[in-house]
Design a protein around this motif. Sequence first.
Motif, short mmCIF file in Angstrom:
data_model
loop_
_atom_site.label_atom_id
_atom_site.label_comp_id
_atom_site.label_asym_id
_atom_site.label_seq_id
_atom_site.Cartn_x
_atom_site.Cartn_y
_atom_site.Cartn_z
N ILE A 239 0.82 -1.22 0.00
CA ILE A 239 0.00 0.00 0.00
C ILE A 239 0.86 1.26 0.00
N GLU A 240 1.86 1.31 0.87
CA GLU A 240 2.64 2.54 1.05
C GLU A 240 3.40 2.93 -0.22
N ALA A 241 3.89 1.94 -0.97
CA ALA A 241 4.63 2.24 -2.20
C ALA A 241 3.72 2.89 -3.23
N ARG A 242 2.47 2.45 -3.27
CA ARG A 242 1.50 3.08 -4.20
C ARG A 242 1.19 4.51 -3.78
N TRP A 243 1.03 4.73 -2.48
CA TRP A 243 0.82 6.10 -1.99
C TRP A 243 2.01 6.98 -2.39
N LYS B 148 -1.35 8.53 -14.23
CA LYS B 148 -0.61 7.46 -13.56
C LYS B 148 -0.92 7.44 -12.06
N ALA B 149 -1.09 8.63 -11.48
CA ALA B 149 -1.48 8.70 -10.07
C ALA B 149 -2.83 8.04 -9.86
N ILE B 150 -3.76 8.30 -10.76
CA ILE B 150 -5.10 7.70 -10.67
C ILE B 150 -5.02 6.18 -10.85
N LYS B 151 -4.12 5.73 -11.72
CA LYS B 151 -3.92 4.29 -11.92
C LYS B 151 -3.57 3.61 -10.60
N TYR B 152 -2.63 4.20 -9.86
CA TYR B 152 -2.22 3.60 -8.58
C TYR B 152 -3.32 3.74 -7.53
N SER B 153 -4.10 4.82 -7.61
CA SER B 153 -5.24 4.98 -6.71
C SER B 153 -6.27 3.88 -6.96
N ASN B 154 -6.51 3.56 -8.24
CA ASN B 154 -7.45 2.49 -8.58
C ASN B 154 -6.95 1.13 -8.09
N GLU B 155 -5.63 0.94 -8.15
CA GLU B 155 -5.06 -0.30 -7.62
C GLU B 155 -5.26 -0.38 -6.11
N ALA C 59 -10.06 -0.58 0.10
CA ALA C 59 -11.01 0.41 -0.41
C ALA C 59 -10.84 1.78 0.24
N VAL C 60 -10.59 1.79 1.55
CA VAL C 60 -10.46 3.08 2.23
C VAL C 60 -9.24 3.85 1.71
N ASP C 61 -8.13 3.15 1.45
CA ASP C 61 -6.96 3.81 0.87
C ASP C 61 -7.25 4.28 -0.55
N GLY C 62 -8.05 3.52 -1.27
CA GLY C 62 -8.43 3.93 -2.61
C GLY C 62 -9.21 5.23 -2.61
N TYR C 63 -10.21 5.34 -1.74
CA TYR C 63 -11.01 6.57 -1.67
C TYR C 63 -10.18 7.74 -1.15
N LEU C 64 -9.36 7.49 -0.12
CA LEU C 64 -8.54 8.57 0.44
C LEU C 64 -7.52 9.08 -0.59
N SER C 65 -6.92 8.16 -1.33
CA SER C 65 -5.91 8.58 -2.32
C SER C 65 -6.56 9.34 -3.47
N ARG C 66 -7.75 8.89 -3.89
CA ARG C 66 -8.43 9.62 -4.97
C ARG C 66 -8.87 11.00 -4.48
#
Length: 233
Positions: free
Chosen positions: A127-131, A150-157, A163-170
């Motif tokens: 998770i942290e590497a994607r952030w 590319k940022a959105i790509k990693y957010s989708n991953e 899911a919570v990291d996905g929403y927070l990152s987006r």
Amino acid sequence: MKHIIFLFIPMMMWSQSNFEKAEKLFQEQKYEQAQTMFESLINSNPSDLKSIEYLGDIAGQSQSWDKAIVYYKKLKSLKPLEANYYYKYGGALGMKAKDANKFKALGMIDEVKGSFEKAIILNPKHIEARWALIELYIQLPGIIGGSESKAIKYSNELLQISAVDGYLSRGHIDEYFKRYEAAEKQYKKAISLTDSKTSYNKLANLYKNKMRAPEKAKSVLESYNDKKNQSRL
């Protein structure tokens, strides 16, 4: 042979005891004392992975990025299949690049990216590497590799892994590009999944610092405190 074994056991116990003391000092944020003990431990055992990692973390705490890079690089060489070592190495290198002049930083970007990408290859759920990659891609100018897509790509991953990291990152991406209403929706989705303090703080900070809605920020934090108090009953 028995005598050798009996001599070896007390040595192991001494080493373990000192490691635990050093670890406790680190947790108490007594970094200078912890550093001295960890250095002593690696003097007697240069391949002590945990002590080396702590020394890297201590160097990072004092923003001594060159020292941190040396320790994390050694970890990579000692255990090249450990994802977290590449993540920490990339993080220290990225912080050094941030403090360097633009020309020097430009030459470091590919290695920073590559370290985070390697962490993901070794641990597909990292998770942290994607952030870290999200932050890198939104902050870099497009001319030197920045990319919202590319940022959105990693957010989708992240959304698929957590899911919570996905929403927070987006939400973080939307907030960075001043799409505040879109960010608000993402942070609310994160809150709907979990009562974590991070999710509430993200939304409250958005209201207070970006949307000029201090009352909404106050209401969000009150809602978090109410739920927290109810869970204790």
